[in-house]
Design an enzyme around this catalytic site. Structure first.
Site, PDB file in Angstrom:
ATOM      1  N   ASP A   1       1.379  -1.797   2.312  1.00  0.00           N
ATOM      2  CA  ASP A   1       0.311  -1.207   1.748  1.00  0.00           C
ATOM      3  C   ASP A   1       0.666  -0.887   0.218  1.00  0.00           C
ATOM      4  O   ASP A   1       0.422   0.356  -0.072  1.00  0.00           O
ATOM      5  CB  ASP A   1      -0.299  -0.284   2.410  1.00  0.00           C
ATOM      6  CG  ASP A   1      -1.716   0.083   1.796  1.00  0.00           C
ATOM      7  OD1 ASP A   1      -2.434  -0.880   1.303  1.00  0.00           O
ATOM      8  OD2 ASP A   1      -2.344   1.178   2.214  1.00  0.00           O
TER       9      ASP A   1
ATOM     10  N   ASN B   1      -0.758  11.025   8.489  1.00  0.00           N
ATOM     11  CA  ASN B   1       0.355  11.752   8.001  1.00  0.00           C
ATOM     12  C   ASN B   1       0.312  12.652   6.607  1.00  0.00           C
ATOM     13  O   ASN B   1      -0.748  12.291   5.953  1.00  0.00           O
ATOM     14  CB  ASN B   1       1.559  10.567   7.610  1.00  0.00           C
ATOM     15  CG  ASN B   1       0.901   9.360   6.759  1.00  0.00           C
ATOM     16  OD1 ASN B   1       0.859   9.538   5.597  1.00  0.00           O
ATOM     17  ND2 ASN B   1       0.279   8.603   7.462  1.00  0.00           N
TER      18      ASN B   1
END
Length: 492
Positions: free
Chosen positions: A178, A68
């Site tokens: 994350d 991404n």
């Protein structure tokens, strides 16, 4: 019709409920700086906003398994945005992507870089958020140039991110994927905010943690699942970053805490300018967050309760504490023309960089050493002989030998040479040691603070370490220094 127009009718069949959601979002937006209600945006608008997804507007990119990229852009209403672009493979089902985006899009809070839209057209999967112009916590803690972050500001970051997590949890979104210092962004006022992108998975089936395993919650390693308690563990690693100014593995930090050597954890750049009592309290909080058993970790509400009483300088704006100029819109600066070395570094073309450094030889070392006759000893001659052997090895692409010989030269310490550091930096890169390469490039900058090559080599090493935003900053610094040299009549 874009594929998600029909999808949204399936995902949200109750149009009245939609209207209620938009009205509530509009009301909340007034409380967080006129953030628009979440909506679907057209691919044409996002192409225009990002200059057709111009690579020069990339602000971060990551992930091999679920790639991404995030672009900076500007909508036709002049609002700056961050556009996260996924591959279709990451989200093959447009309905599922839309559902996830709408879930995050309902959130509105002043401690979050809020999600304002999405696009799902053909193979495109895009998220659109408020743009935060003042970089990441990682940049300001680990790669600062002008000033270190003062203690009161670190406490503010810890509180604001805890407040963001508490809000998300209260709104039914307790999972954050994350959490790390790159997910904490600074807005135009210098206030820290939590990136909304971490509230949504990188992919339908993608892993939720991409960081080094040493920083991953232990239960995720066992089960592969993220829980609200996993988020608290990751928050604890961010608190460690704030305490130490470094990225310390939790196991190592806990050993220091158990040994009651708390001062060893504290960032030496603070130079003791913090309250020991506050430091002890924050270390204790980090330790609780990093407990091996998830049930022993605090919840977001208790984090806020622990941190709120520690706040000082509450009347000082964040931008002043961070040393940011008061935010004003500035016209975009045209991209600089890069030199051959700059072009090679921007392309990560190590072969071309090697050729340029060989041809440049030592012309940029002039003036860095002035030796007296008495210093011209046998040791000095041996040291210069080591450098010469390093130069031959470097020219012949025997980079391991070059590292050994240049290290002999550097370790004696009688002379300093930015060129040797730059050559050893490239040799480390070609031997797949980007951490060592970055250290050498930074040493070259210490020896010659306005040498563009030092900044270019840092850019390449940072890119190799997947720190692409910082790499782009270094490229810009190097190009600016070359401009300065040319205007001053010196050759770059």
């Amino acid at each position: 019709m874009g594929c998600c127009e029909s999808t949204l009718k399936e995902t949200h069949p109750d149009q009245d409920q939609h209207q209620e959601l938009a009205t509530a979002s509009d009301k909340e937006a007034l409380e967080v700086g006129n953030v628009p209600a979440f909506s679907e945006l057209s691919l044409e608008d996002l192409r225009a906003a990002t200059q057709n997804f111009n690579s020069e507007l990339i602000v971060s990119e990551s992930g091999d398994k679920a790639p991404n990229v995030v672009y900076k852009g500007r909508l036709h209403n002049k609002q700056w945005i961050a556009v996260k672009k996924f591959s279709k493979m990451a989200w093959p089902d447009p309905k599922q992507f839309a559902e996830e985006a709408w879930g995050v899009g309902k959130l509105r809070h002043r401690r979050v870089a809020n999600l304002i839209g999405y696009c799902c057209d053909s193979d495109e999967r895009l998220l659109v958020a408020e743009y935060m112009p003042n970089d990441t916590l990682a940049k300001h803690l680990f790669h600062w140039e002008n000033q270190t972050m003062e203690w009161a500001m670190r406490l503010r970051v810890a509180l604001y991110i805890a407040e963001a997590l508490e809000y998300c949890s209260s709104e039914g979104r307790p999972i954050y994927h994350d959490l790390n210092a790159y997910r904490v962004l600074f807005d135009k006022d210098g206030d820290p905010r939590l990136s909304c992108f971490g509230l949504m998975k990188n992919s339908r089936d993608g892993k939720s943690y991409s960081t080094n395993l040493a920083y991953t919650p232990p239960e995720f390693l066992r089960t592969g699942r993220v829980t609200p308690e996993s988020v608290i563990y990751s928050y604890g690693t961010v608190v460690l970053d704030l305490l130490s100014g470094k990225h310390i593995p939790p196991s190592q930090a806990l050993d220091v805490i158990r040994g009651k050597n708390i001062l060893l954890l504290m960032d030496s750049h603070l130079e003791g300018n913090f309250s020991p009592e506050e430091g002890t309290e924050v270390v204790r909080l980090a330790s609780r967050c990093l407990q091996y058993e998830p049930r022993e970790r605090p919840n977001p509400k208790s984090l806020v309760a622990a941190l709120a009483p520690l706040q000082t300088k509450t009347d000082v704006p964040s931008y002043l504490m961070m040393g940011f100029p008061k935010h004003e819109e500035a016209p975009p600066t045209p991209p600089r023309q890069l030199s051959p070395l700059g072009e090679a570094c921007s392309r990560m073309d190590l072969t071309a960089i090697h050729q340029i450094l060989v041809m440049t030889h030592y012309k940029d070392d002039e003036g860095t050493n002035e030796l007296s006759f008495q210093e011209w000893t046998q040791q000095m001659r041996d040291m210069l002989e080591a450098r010469k052997r390093g130069d031959y090895a470097f020219r012949d692409k025997d980079f391991k030998t070059a590292i050994d010989c240049y290290s002999q030269f550097i370790d004696v310490g009688t002379m300093v040479s930015p060129t040797v550091y730059a050559r050893r930096s490239l040799s480390y890169l070609l031997c797949d040691q980007p951490d060592a390469a970055l250290r050498d490039a930074m040493q070259a900058q210490c020896v010659n603070p306005e040498w563009p090559t030092a900044f270019y080599m840092q850019a390449v090493a940072l890119a190799k370490l997947d720190m692409h935003t910082d790499a782009a900053d270094m490229l810009n610094e190097a190009a600016a220094l070359e401009d300065k040299r040319q205007k001053g009549g010196r050759a770059p």
